[in-house]
Each structure stands twice: as C-alpha cells, then as structure tokens.
Scaffold this active site. Structure first.
Site, short mmCIF file in Angstrom:
data_model
loop_
_atom_site.label_atom_id
_atom_site.label_comp_id
_atom_site.label_asym_id
_atom_site.label_seq_id
_atom_site.Cartn_x
_atom_site.Cartn_y
_atom_site.Cartn_z
N HIS A 19 3.96 6.66 5.58
CA HIS A 19 2.79 7.38 6.07
C HIS A 19 1.95 6.63 7.10
O HIS A 19 1.21 7.24 7.87
CB HIS A 19 1.92 7.90 4.92
CG HIS A 19 0.98 6.88 4.35
ND1 HIS A 19 1.29 6.10 3.28
CD2 HIS A 19 -0.28 6.51 4.71
CE1 HIS A 19 0.27 5.30 3.00
NE2 HIS A 19 -0.69 5.53 3.85
N GLU A 79 0.64 5.36 12.73
CA GLU A 79 -0.67 4.80 13.04
C GLU A 79 -0.61 3.30 13.31
O GLU A 79 -1.13 2.81 14.30
CB GLU A 79 -1.61 5.01 11.84
CG GLU A 79 -2.27 6.35 11.79
CD GLU A 79 -3.31 6.53 12.88
OE1 GLU A 79 -4.30 5.78 12.87
OE2 GLU A 79 -3.10 7.41 13.73
N ASP A 80 0.03 2.59 12.38
CA ASP A 80 -0.12 1.13 12.38
C ASP A 80 1.07 0.39 12.97
O ASP A 80 0.97 -0.78 13.26
CB ASP A 80 -0.35 0.64 10.94
CG ASP A 80 -1.67 1.16 10.40
OD1 ASP A 80 -2.52 1.54 11.22
OD2 ASP A 80 -1.83 1.21 9.17
N HIS A 105 0.83 -1.22 0.00
CA HIS A 105 0.00 0.00 0.00
C HIS A 105 0.86 1.27 0.00
O HIS A 105 0.71 2.11 -0.90
CB HIS A 105 -0.98 -0.04 1.17
CG HIS A 105 -1.62 1.26 1.50
ND1 HIS A 105 -2.45 1.93 0.61
CD2 HIS A 105 -1.53 2.05 2.60
CE1 HIS A 105 -2.84 3.07 1.17
NE2 HIS A 105 -2.29 3.17 2.37
N ASP A 128 -2.85 8.62 -0.82
CA ASP A 128 -3.25 7.56 0.09
C ASP A 128 -4.72 7.23 -0.13
O ASP A 128 -5.11 6.08 -0.29
CB ASP A 128 -3.00 8.04 1.54
CG ASP A 128 -3.48 7.06 2.58
OD1 ASP A 128 -3.32 5.84 2.38
OD2 ASP A 128 -4.00 7.52 3.62
MN MN Z 1 -2.61 4.57 4.12
#
Ligand code: MN
Length: 732
Positions: A99, A103-104, A75, A165
């Site tokens: 990016h 977050e992940d 991704h 994104d």
């Molecule tokens: Mn993304």
C-alpha cells in the site's frame, strides 16, 4: 497548576512514544507468522501470491525506517496482519503489503498491474489517493469524502485496507510530534471512526476511537482510564452475580447461550459525559451484558427469560433483528432493573450477528460469491457508497454535502407508521416532509400538511418513534424551498432541490418568452419571427448559447426584456432607429401557465388581492400586494421596475396568507383554531405561538387558501370563536 499539567503532558507523551515503539505494537509480525495465520483460510497458491507481494514491498522499502526505529516493511506487514485477522482475501492482503510503495518508493501503478494484476493495483492506487492533508474546513472535508467515495465505489476493499493502515498508524502515533499527532487524531475521530462505524466494523471503530482520544486528550483519557479501572474492582462482584443468575436461568430453560459482561470503551464514556452531561458514576452504574446464541428464535426465547428474571424498563426494548440498523447491525436490546435497582443493558444476538457486529462488511468477505445471504452487509455498504456519490452530485454546496453526510454517517433512526400501519425508518431529526418523501416522491412533492397521531401539525414537526403520520396532499402543491431548512433525509432534500430546479427552469423560460414577446410586439415582431442564426453574436454578448438560455435569463430577471429586445432588433440593421420599447399592459398571473413566479414573503398575496410585481434576480417575477411597504420602497427608488399585474380568471392552487391573532391561554384553544381552519377546507402551513401576557398568547398562522374570498371566509369563522381576538391579516 499549569506547570503540573504541562509536566503531566510531557510525561504522557513520553509514555505514549515508548508504548508505540515496542516491538509488540510497531512490528507485531514477520512474514512467516503472517503466513501461519493465512494457512488457516487461504490456499497455497494464494499464499504464494501474498509472499510475492511481500518480497516486492520489502525490496522497495529497503533502507527505509519508521519513526519507531523499525524497518519500514514492519508497517505493511502489521496492516496485512490486521486484515488477516478479519479473514480478508489474498488480494486485500497483497494490496496491504504494497500500500505504500506508490507513495514512498515511487513504484508506478502500471508496474503493479503487470506484476500483481489490475485489482491489486487499483486497491493500492485507491489507498494512495486517500493520503490527503486533512483540513477541518468543510470544503476540504467534503473533498476528502468525495475522494473516498469514488475510490470505494470502484472497490470497497480500498477503505478496508485504508482503515487497517490507519489503525496501525494510530497504534504507533505516540512517536509523532505533537502537531501531527493532534491532526491525525482529529482526522481519525472525525473521519475514519464514523466510516468504520457506518461499515459496521466495530472492532476497528472502538480501537481507533480510544487511540485517537488518548492522542488528542491525553489528560482526560488518563483520568477516565483510571476511574474505569477503579470502578472495575467495585463492580466485579455484582457483575459476577448478575452473570450467574442469567446463566442459571438460561440453563433451566434448556437454552444454549454464552453470557459475557461488557465494558464501555473510554471514548464512548467521554462522549456520554460530554453530550448527555452525565457524571462518570452514573454512566458506570449501568451494567452491560451480551448474550450470544446459535439461532434467531433462541434470541427471542432468551429475551423472555431475562424479562422474567428482572423487570424490563418500559420503552427501552429495541428489535434490531426485525429491523436491522443501516450498517447491517442486528441484535435485540433491552434494559432491566437488576437487584437493588441497578440498570442492566442486555444485547441478545446470534453468533453470526455477533460476527457482523464486530467486523461489518469485512466479516464475510470470502463468502461473497458462495452464498447470497451473506452479502447483506456488503450490499448495504455498496448501497451506501452509491447514495454517497449521488448525494455529492446533487448537493448544492460542499457544506450541504457535509451536513447530509453527517446524518448519513450517524444513522440513529426513528421509526414511524403510516395510517395503514406500514413502518418507515427515518434518520433522527426527520420531520413530516422527510416522511412524505419516504412514502413516495410524488407524495413529498405535493404535501401541504400532516397529522401526527391524528392531530394537525406543521410539516416541520420533528417525528418521534412510534408516531403515526398522515400526509395531506394537494394536486396543486409544489415543493417549498423552505423545506430545505428542516428536511434532513437526503432523499427529501435531493427531491426538493431537483423539483425546484426543474420547475424553475421551465417556468423561467416560459416567462422569459412572454416578456420578450411583449417587448418585441411593440416593433410588430415576435420571438418566432426572428432569424436566430444571424443573432449568434447577440447571444454571445449576453453570455448564452441557445435561445432557451437567453429566455431563462430574462425569466429569472437577470436581463430586462426590453434591453434584450432592442439589442436583437438593432443587430444587423444599421438603419434601425432605437425607439424606446414601452412596457405593455399588465402581466396576467396564471398558475397553469407555469411562470416563474414567487410571492412576497412580506405581504403574502392571494388571488383577488390587487397586486403588482417586479423582476428580482434569482427569484423571477415577484408578486406583492399593491400596498405592501416593500413596494413603496421600490417604487421610490426604481419606479419603472414595477410591473402592473392582475390575477388570471382561471387561477387555481393554494396560496399562503398570514394571520395574526390573539387567543386566551387555556387548553384546547390552538386545537380549536386548527380544526376551525380545517373545517373551512384551508390548510395550516405553520403556527407560531408567542406568549404575550399571562392571559393572552399571540399567534401567527400561515394558512393555505385558494383566494381572497376563501381567506375572508376563514377569518369570519375565526372571529366568532369565543376565545379568539384581534384577528388581522399581515401585510407589511
Ligand atoms: Mn501506511
């Protein structure tokens, strides 16, 4: 029927999921193929940095998978690839690869800064902050926009990475469960597509719109898609014929240009069918072409050639080269009658304008420091972002912010002229007040009336392109809160708000001081004589910090002056015998002194009328005609809240008064009325005409007059008009 629909939907859903999961869509590139693209325009060192970011992200996302079944890193790679296609710089690509790590993968911003530098870390952080739960409530939407504006103000690349994104997420949205799919699709159509449009990134805008449309309304998208495919076959021969005849004509004139046929994208067809209520066939009947040349002067020569070839449709020519759209878009637009009368829409532009039209601010990112002429779209985008921040700061509420934003995001302009022939660009729906503020804030603040194409018109009249607008100002005039109900440009709205606010505060303080002094005067003291250091406790009781705040509260009618006066006198004086503080004589209403005064909307008092007033919370001292029905009501309920008032001798300014009259229905009557009023040197604020009978119309006029004598003179003049009857002043 219902079942057929349901089964179609599940079929469409499974097909969407299938398409979303194929490698070509979900995992279009490897790091090696991405690097191949980068070698065209980045240097070795920069590519090395991109690789390092990739390695780091791949490790961070190790063991994570997407719903499509692909490993997660596919991704960020796809996102970076989209940006590489727009020739974005190496830092944007690094940020794209990284990016999702905050977050992940729970990597901290500090770590990113240390490893990849502050700029990349800031972009990644900005993109992460934009991961919001979208909610179509206006407040939540306003909050999203605020977050975005703040992130973008720091670095415009944040929104470009975010758009890339979103584009890849939309390409793979078919694998999402239906609720999530709808929410994301709606957010894309309402939020990201307009932003892409505003930044001029046409390619992304068109693609995310179609993807969003398909995800939100699979059935409608499918139907329109099929219809377009069918029509394509029928149109092919005619498209080629037109293409050939244009190309031949251009060659004959020795102009080097490329002619391409254009097709509307699904979502724009759908929008047209919906908003313009046009049947599909009518929309598809239009043939679109784009002609791309190398130089600006060639564009105008091409225009001459096509106008010579086919007859142009009057009024459809637009020169966006001379006056670019707000997002920097430049092109010539014209519509022609082709053979058999088919409409042909033609866009003519240079190669560079074409690149700007496709990629907007992204188009020339790498040139930004080399050549100032390329900075156009980016400078505009920065201006837009700073306007946005300004707007949110000054907007009265989130609803207000969203309203202004809508106009800001869909900047379809109207062009109007000043009497001297200067051209002004205003948002669609703009009225004379917007124009006045566009000319100058002072003109806006003092406008009282306008002439549109030489005819008197209300300030609220919506303007059309090509009109000449003349603003009539008066030194005494002030912005009217009512303007907020029709002014649309953020400049006008902001200025009106601002003027009202500052006017209110200083006027309230002055009035508060007068009222308090009057009350204190009964105890033979005044504001000046009080020792306010000793009275802090009283301030606290009233919830204010400084004297001016207290006076403002009094001036606004939130506290009664005599209550405050008694409290102040009693403080620290145990022997104080609370005598009832009688209200003094009448308040003199004097414009020059700047009291916060408003006039009853029910009775429209003007100087010379016998008046009274009462304090109204938020409106200050409201003046009414003594016999106004609303006063009778207040007098009955709370008689001692009514304060006698008289007009001061030196009263100056213009006041609104309302007249009701009947006119015979024939041409020119209203114009005659307006010019009569005008000859008496009175202004027209508003005219409303209601049909009464087939012979008579009832007219309500709001006039601007100096005083009662002036009003009487205007009424006398109107009474002698042959077609006018039953003139009366409105006092409820
Ligand atoms: Mn993304």
């Amino acid at each position: 029927m219902k079942e057929a629909r349901a089964s179609f939907e599940s079929y469409a859903t499974s097909r969407l999921a299938e398409e979303a999961s194929c490698d070509r869509v979900a995992a279009p590139v490897t790091i090696d193929s991405l690097v191949e693209t980068l070698e065209v325009y980045l240097d070795e060192k920069q590519i090395g940095r991109v690789r390092a970011a990739y390695d780091y992200a791949a490790r961070a996302h190790e063991g994570q998978f997407r719903r499509t079944g692909h490993s997660y890193i596919t991704h960020p790679l796809a996102v970076a690839n989209i940006l590489a296609g727009m020739r974005m710089d190496h830092q944007s690509l690094m940020a794209a690869l990284l990016h999702d790590v905050i977050e992940d993968a729970e990597v901290g911003k500090k770590t990113l800064r240390r490893k990849f530098g502050a700029e990349v870390a800031e972009i990644v952080d900005g993109v992460s902050k934009l991961t919001t739960i979208f909610n179509s409530r206006a407040e939540a939407q306003a909050e999203n926009f605020q977050k975005m504006a703040i992130a973008m103000a720091k670095d415009l690349r944040v929104i470009l990475v975010k758009l890339a994104d979103r584009l890849h997420n939309m390409r793979t949205i078919g694998v999402m469960p239906i609720d999530k799919r709808r929410r994301i699709a709606r957010e894309t159509l309402e939020f990201y597509a307009p932003i892409a449009n505003r930044l001029g990134i046409h390619t992304i805008k068109v693609e995310i719109e179609d993807l969003g449309f398909k995800a939100l309304y699979p059935l409608r998208a499918d139907r329109i898609g099929r219809a377009v495919a069918n029509a394509r076959g029928n149109r092919k021969a005619l498209m080629e014929e037109i293409d050939q005849s244009i190309a031949t004509a251009l060659r004959r004139e020795g102009i080097d240009a490329q002619v391409v046929g254009r097709e509307k994208h699904l979502y724009s067809i759908y929008q047209k069918m919906k908003t313009q209520r046009k049947p599909f066939n009518e929309i598809m009947d239009v043939f679109g072409f784009r002609i791309v040349t190398d130089r600006v002067d060639a564009c105008y020569r091409v225009l001459g050639v096509v106008h010579n070839l086919y007859k142009p449709v009057a009024g459809r020519f637009k020169d966006y080269i001379a006056i670019p759209k707000a997002n920097g878009y430049q092109s010539l637009h014209t519509t022609l009658f082709g053979m058999h009368g088919v409409p042909i829409e033609v866009q003519i532009r240079t190669r560079q304008m074409n690149a700007t039209a496709d990629n907007g601010i992204a188009g020339h990112w790498l040139y930004k420091s080399d050549d100032s002429t390329y900075a156009g779209p980016q400078a505009r985008a920065r201006q837009w972002v700073s306007d946005l921040l300004d707007l949110q700061q000054r907007a009265g509420s989130s609803l207000e912010f969203i309203e202004s934003l809508k106009i800001n995001l869909f900047p379809d302009e109207v062009y109007v002229f000043s009497p001297r022939g200067e051209i002004y660009e205003l948002p669609r729906g703009a009225c004379a007040v917007d124009f006045a503020y566009a000319v100058h804030t002072d003109v806006g603040n003092t406008c009282v009336a306008c002439r549109i194409d030489r005819d008197l018109a209300p300030l609220s009249s919506q303007l059309q392109s090509g009109q000449t607008v003349e603003i009539i100002t008066s030194k005494e005039a002030r912005p009217n809160p009512d303007w907020l109900s029709f002014a649309v440009s953020s400049k006008a709205r902001t200025a009106v708000r601002h003027a009202l606010k500052s006017q209110k505060r200083s006027q309230s303080i002055a009035l508060g001081r007068r009222l308090l002094n009057r009350s204190l005067g009964n105890a033979n003291t005044s504001v000046k004589d009080l020792d306010f250091r000793r009275l802090r406790k009283v301030f606290k009781e009233f919830g204010v910090r400084r004297l001016n705040d207290l006076l403002e509260e009094i001036g606004m009618g939130n506290y009664m002056a005599y209550v405050v006066a008694q409290r102040l006198l009693a403080e620290g004086n145990p022997d104080y015998d609370a005598v009832s503080v009688e209200r003094g004589g009448p308040v003199a209403i004097r414009g020059s002194e700047g009291l916060v005064i408003s006039y009853g909307k029910c009775c429209y008092p003007v100087p010379g009328d016998p008046v009274v007033g009462h304090m109204s919370s938020g409106k200050g001292f409201v003046v009414h005609i003594e016999t106004c029905n609303n006063m009778t009501e207040i007098r009955r309920r709370t008689p001692n809240e009514i304060i006698p008032a008289r007009w001061s001798e030196s009263m100056q300014g213009e006041y609104v008064a309302a007249l009701r009259l009947e006119v015979e229905r024939q041409q020119g009557v209203i114009a005659e009325l307006a010019s009569t009023v005008n000859q008496e040197d009175a202004g027209i604020e508003h005219i409303k005409v209601d049909e009464r009978t087939s012979r008579l119309s009832s007219v309500l006029i709001e006039l601007l007059v100096r005083d009662r004598t002036h009003l009487a003179r205007v009424m006398r003049r109107l009474r002698v008009l042959p077609n006018t009857h039953n003139i009366s002043r409105i006092i409820k």
